[in-house]
Enzyme design. Structure first.
Site, short mmCIF file in Angstrom:
data_model
loop_
_atom_site.label_atom_id
_atom_site.label_comp_id
_atom_site.label_asym_id
_atom_site.label_seq_id
_atom_site.Cartn_x
_atom_site.Cartn_y
_atom_site.Cartn_z
N HIS A 157 0.96 -1.28 0.12
CA HIS A 157 -0.05 -0.08 -0.22
C HIS A 157 0.85 1.28 -0.06
O HIS A 157 0.50 2.49 -0.07
CB HIS A 157 -0.91 0.29 1.47
CG HIS A 157 -1.87 -1.27 1.23
ND1 HIS A 157 -2.67 -1.30 0.22
CD2 HIS A 157 -2.19 -2.10 2.28
CE1 HIS A 157 -3.47 -2.46 0.50
NE2 HIS A 157 -3.10 -2.87 1.61
N ASP A 192 -2.73 -10.33 -2.29
CA ASP A 192 -3.21 -10.13 -0.92
C ASP A 192 -4.73 -9.90 -1.20
O ASP A 192 -5.02 -9.46 -2.21
CB ASP A 192 -2.25 -8.82 -0.53
CG ASP A 192 -2.77 -8.34 1.04
OD1 ASP A 192 -2.06 -8.64 1.74
OD2 ASP A 192 -3.81 -7.87 0.98
N HIS A 194 -6.14 -7.34 -0.11
CA HIS A 194 -6.57 -6.03 -0.62
C HIS A 194 -5.80 -5.52 -1.98
O HIS A 194 -4.54 -6.05 -2.23
CB HIS A 194 -5.72 -5.08 0.38
CG HIS A 194 -6.32 -5.42 1.74
ND1 HIS A 194 -5.81 -6.15 2.67
CD2 HIS A 194 -7.53 -4.87 2.41
CE1 HIS A 194 -6.67 -6.07 3.99
NE2 HIS A 194 -7.77 -5.42 3.85
N ASP A 281 -3.95 -12.78 3.98
CA ASP A 281 -5.17 -12.23 4.44
C ASP A 281 -6.33 -12.46 3.64
O ASP A 281 -7.80 -12.10 3.80
CB ASP A 281 -5.31 -10.93 4.95
CG ASP A 281 -4.43 -10.04 3.65
OD1 ASP A 281 -4.26 -10.42 2.53
OD2 ASP A 281 -4.46 -8.67 4.11
ZN ZN Z 1 -3.87 -7.11 2.81
#
Ligand code: ZN
Length: 341
Positions: A157, A192, A194, A281
């Protein structure tokens, strides 16, 4: 599997996280490093201390002013009267507000996207060590076929000039740029849960690094403001970014189909190396996840990525504290090794 890690990873251990109006314990805790390291060691994987290649591979991806800020912020906390044990902003720069202030109070909000990346005494040491693990894994992947970087805090991120989403230095991007520097094209597959928004941002206008992210639909999930299927790159990079989004709650079958589609795009790019941004995750058991991937799903993903046959640096991203976390890592690494033979 060669596993690169750095003991300084534990020196960043954030306490609090401001989420949805409540202050909660920070999900990205230093103990993640020990849990993942011990699980890999107990499963028989070889652990190697990451050598220090200095700032050059970090500066190859990140803005010089941002790197200087990360290095100096803790030492300059005295310039923020009334600040606590963590350097953290409560005010953030918006795109319409683009001046760079001189003072620390403003710089913190310029270089961070949210309240998830407090800077503490050991933060720079931890993120520097994490980045060095990613550099070492990239080198080892090109030399020996594949390697894993136990990078923590995570990185995907982080943009070239900002922290956010628990991330400071973009370890996966640093690994990809390290591979890229030796010639040839490179690809990143981010699995991931996200969207890998920082990674997308870093390479968005480039055609030499193909970025593919498989993630939960950002329409109602972090990072909200990016990660949609129609974001395909810009300028020279047009056509070199792929976002494969899945409805919240999706399980193994659609997740694995998206990974397969991503691998097809990657093989068509003919890269000399692959970076896998390995978030665990996506697991059904993850406390902040939004998909329902099983251990068998992680094994199948690892096998199909391994069978692509590319020099592969696997870089740890998310995956939070739950009973399944260490098992999912070991399952992935073992399945990758088994498929490579
Ligand atoms: Zn993540």
């Amino acid at each position: 599997m060669r596993i690169f890690h750095h003991a300084d990873a534990v020196r960043h251990d954030p306490e609090r996280y401001f989420r949805r109006g409540a202050i909660i314990p920070h999900p990205e805790q230093a103990v993640r490093y020990r849990i993942l390291r011990d699980a890999a060691a107990n499963a028989g994987h070889g652990l190697i201390d990451a050598p220090d290649h200095g700032l050059d591979p970090i500066r190859a991806v990140h803005d010089a002013g941002y790197v200087a800020f990360l290095r100096e912020a803790w030492g300059r906390r005295g310039e923020m009267p009334g600040s606590g044990e963590e350097v953290m902003a409560g005010i953030f720069a918006r795109p319409q507000m683009h001046r760079r202030p001189e003072g620390m109070l403003g710089l913190v909000g310029l270089y961070t996207a949210d309240t998830s990346t407090p800077i503490r005494a050991g933060t720079w040491a931890a993120v520097h060590g994490s980045a060095q693990a990613a550099v070492a894994a990239a080198d080892a992947a090109l030399a020996h076929g594949h390697a894993y970087a136990l990078s923590r805090p995570p990185g995907h991120h982080a943009y070239a000039d900002s922290a956010g989403g628990f991330c400071f230095l973009n370890n996966s991007a640093i690994a990809a740029e390290r591979m890229r520097a030796t010639g040839g094209r490179v690809a990143i597959l981010d699995i991931d849960v996200h969207h890998g928004n920082g990674t997308q941002g870093i390479f968005y206008a480039r055609s030499d690094v193909l970025t593919v992210s498989v993630h939960a639909d950002p329409a109602d999930y972090f990072p909200f403001y990016t990660g949609y299927a129609d974001e395909t790159g810009a300028g020279e990079g047009a056509g070199f970014n792929r976002n494969l989004t899945l409805p919240l709650g999706s399980g193994d079958t659609p997740w694995l189909a998206a990974i397969k589609a991503g691998l097809s795009a990657i093989l068509a790019h003919r890269p000399r190396g692959l970076v896998v941004a390995l978030g665990l995750d996506a697991s059904a058991d993850d406390p902040i996840g939004a998909l329902t991937v099983t251990r068998a799903g992680f094994a199948a993903a690892a096998a199909s990525i391994a069978r692509a046959g590319l020099p592969t640096a696997i870089v740890q991203e998310g995956g939070y504290l739950c009973e399944a976390l260490p098992h999912n890592l070991v399952t992935f690494l073992d399945a990758f090794d088994a498929a490579r033979g």
